[in-house]
Motif scaffolding. Sequence first.
Motif, PDB file in Angstrom:
ATOM      1  N   TYR A  88       0.824  -1.012  -0.151  1.00 37.25           N
ATOM      2  CA  TYR A  88      -0.013   0.048  -0.040  1.00 37.25           C
ATOM      3  C   TYR A  88       0.849   1.212   0.042  1.00 37.25           C
ATOM      4  CZ  TYR A  88      -3.251  -3.810   1.413  1.00 37.25           C
ATOM      5  OH  TYR A  88      -4.095  -4.788   1.431  1.00 37.25           O
ATOM      6  N   LEU A 115      -2.395   4.609  -2.229  1.00 39.56           N
ATOM      7  CA  LEU A 115      -2.637   5.289  -0.937  1.00 39.56           C
ATOM      8  C   LEU A 115      -2.593   6.806  -1.873  1.00 39.56           C
ATOM      9  CD1 LEU A 115      -0.692   3.670   2.061  1.00 39.56           C
ATOM     10  CD2 LEU A 115      -3.025   3.755   1.522  1.00 39.56           C
ATOM     11  N   ARG A 118      -8.565   3.790   1.498  1.00 38.27           N
ATOM     12  CA  ARG A 118      -8.973   3.188   2.760  1.00 38.27           C
ATOM     13  C   ARG A 118      -9.114   1.634   2.076  1.00 38.27           C
ATOM     14  NH1 ARG A 118     -11.838   4.330   7.359  1.00 38.27           N
ATOM     15  NH2 ARG A 118     -13.278   2.747   8.161  1.00 38.27           N
ATOM     16  N   HIS A 119      -8.554   0.575   2.941  1.00 40.23           N
ATOM     17  CA  HIS A 119      -8.268  -0.568   2.581  1.00 40.23           C
ATOM     18  C   HIS A 119      -8.741  -1.602   3.596  1.00 40.23           C
ATOM     19  CE1 HIS A 119      -6.547   0.494  -1.311  1.00 40.23           C
ATOM     20  NE2 HIS A 119      -6.069   1.778  -0.601  1.00 40.23           N
ATOM     21  N   ARG A 120      -8.956  -3.144   3.378  1.00 44.37           N
ATOM     22  CA  ARG A 120      -9.022  -3.818   4.346  1.00 44.37           C
ATOM     23  C   ARG A 120      -7.565  -4.676   4.360  1.00 44.37           C
ATOM     24  NH1 ARG A 120     -11.366  -4.507   9.438  1.00 44.37           N
ATOM     25  NH2 ARG A 120     -11.041  -6.641  10.012  1.00 44.37           N
ATOM     26  N   THR A 125      -8.320  -2.217   9.427  1.00 47.05           N
ATOM     27  CA  THR A 125      -8.803  -1.270   8.710  1.00 47.05           C
ATOM     28  C   THR A 125      -7.675  -0.217   8.452  1.00 47.05           C
ATOM     29  OG1 THR A 125     -11.264  -1.446   9.202  1.00 47.05           O
ATOM     30  CG2 THR A 125     -10.634   0.436   8.029  1.00 47.05           C
ATOM     31  N   THR A 127      -6.594   3.489   6.888  1.00 46.56           N
ATOM     32  CA  THR A 127      -6.865   4.620   6.090  1.00 46.56           C
ATOM     33  C   THR A 127      -5.687   5.406   5.836  1.00 46.56           C
ATOM     34  OG1 THR A 127      -9.053   4.383   7.452  1.00 46.56           O
ATOM     35  CG2 THR A 127      -8.296   6.796   6.357  1.00 46.56           C
ATOM     36  N   VAL A 129      -4.343   8.933   4.625  1.00 43.35           N
ATOM     37  CA  VAL A 129      -4.723  10.577   4.537  1.00 43.35           C
ATOM     38  C   VAL A 129      -3.477  11.270   3.777  1.00 43.35           C
ATOM     39  CG1 VAL A 129      -5.507  12.400   6.036  1.00 43.35           C
ATOM     40  CG2 VAL A 129      -6.139  10.066   6.719  1.00 43.35           C
ATOM     41  N   ARG A 141      -3.344   5.472   9.407  1.00 44.66           N
ATOM     42  CA  ARG A 141      -4.096   4.915  10.418  1.00 44.66           C
ATOM     43  C   ARG A 141      -4.636   3.350  10.380  1.00 44.66           C
ATOM     44  NH1 ARG A 141      -7.134   7.664  14.629  1.00 44.66           N
ATOM     45  NH2 ARG A 141      -8.658   6.459  15.531  1.00 44.66           N
TER      46      ARG A 141
END
Length: 250
Positions: A88, A115, A118-120, A125, A127, A129, A141
């Motif tokens: 990511y 990125l 938002r991904h699993r 989870t 996130t 930003v 996060r």
Amino acid sequence: MRGVRVLGGCGAYPEPGRACSGFLVEWDGFRVVLDLGYATLPRLLDHCPDGDVDAVVITHEHPDHCVDLHGLFRLRHYGPATARLPLYCPPGVLTRLAALEPEVPLTAVFDVHELPGRHRVGPFTLTGVPLPHYVPNAGVRLEADGVAIAYTGDTGPTPALADLGRDADLYIVDATDRVGETAQPCRNLLTAAEAGHWATRAGARRLVLTHFWPGNDRAAAVAAARAEFTGEVLTAEEDLLVPLPDVSGR
């Protein structure tokens, strides 16, 4: 085991015996790497032989945050055959590292997800930003079982830092303290005092200062952060393991 292990906490280039930005998040057997700067890969391999991790997150393309990702690429490409590793990152990371060895695409080893977004990611989870820096940077996060870990990568001051670290159990924040940075018309890095300020604004429980400019006094950085933040303040010392709370009741 649930915790965050420091692989390195230097900015720009590693001081003797140290490494640049890198963290290993371990959560009930699931392992996520946050950044792989200079000299972090050997430290990662001390804990994850053969580069056996479940996902990698890279905040941005500066080499003190991503260059050892190419070492991990080579290890997994030339080592025992394994499934592609979820990666990511902002697009610039791939562009920069692909130039090192254009004969083999990075996607041969990595399953790439962009990125910010938002991904699993396993139990988490994730996130990402956008935060201000010289190049696109994604603050990260991770949330699972009511626990939150936040990491800025490199960033200038922005209200988004309060949201990124909101109520985080552990907030890992840029504390570069580069001389002259606060006088810059466009801010791209933080001071330790600013790290403490934003951790307070976020309501974070613990603060880890990282990305120290080589030669900086880390004790002075802690003192500056503590003047702004009343919670626990740690510094990103190589091999430090910071336990994470288990609020699941197990």
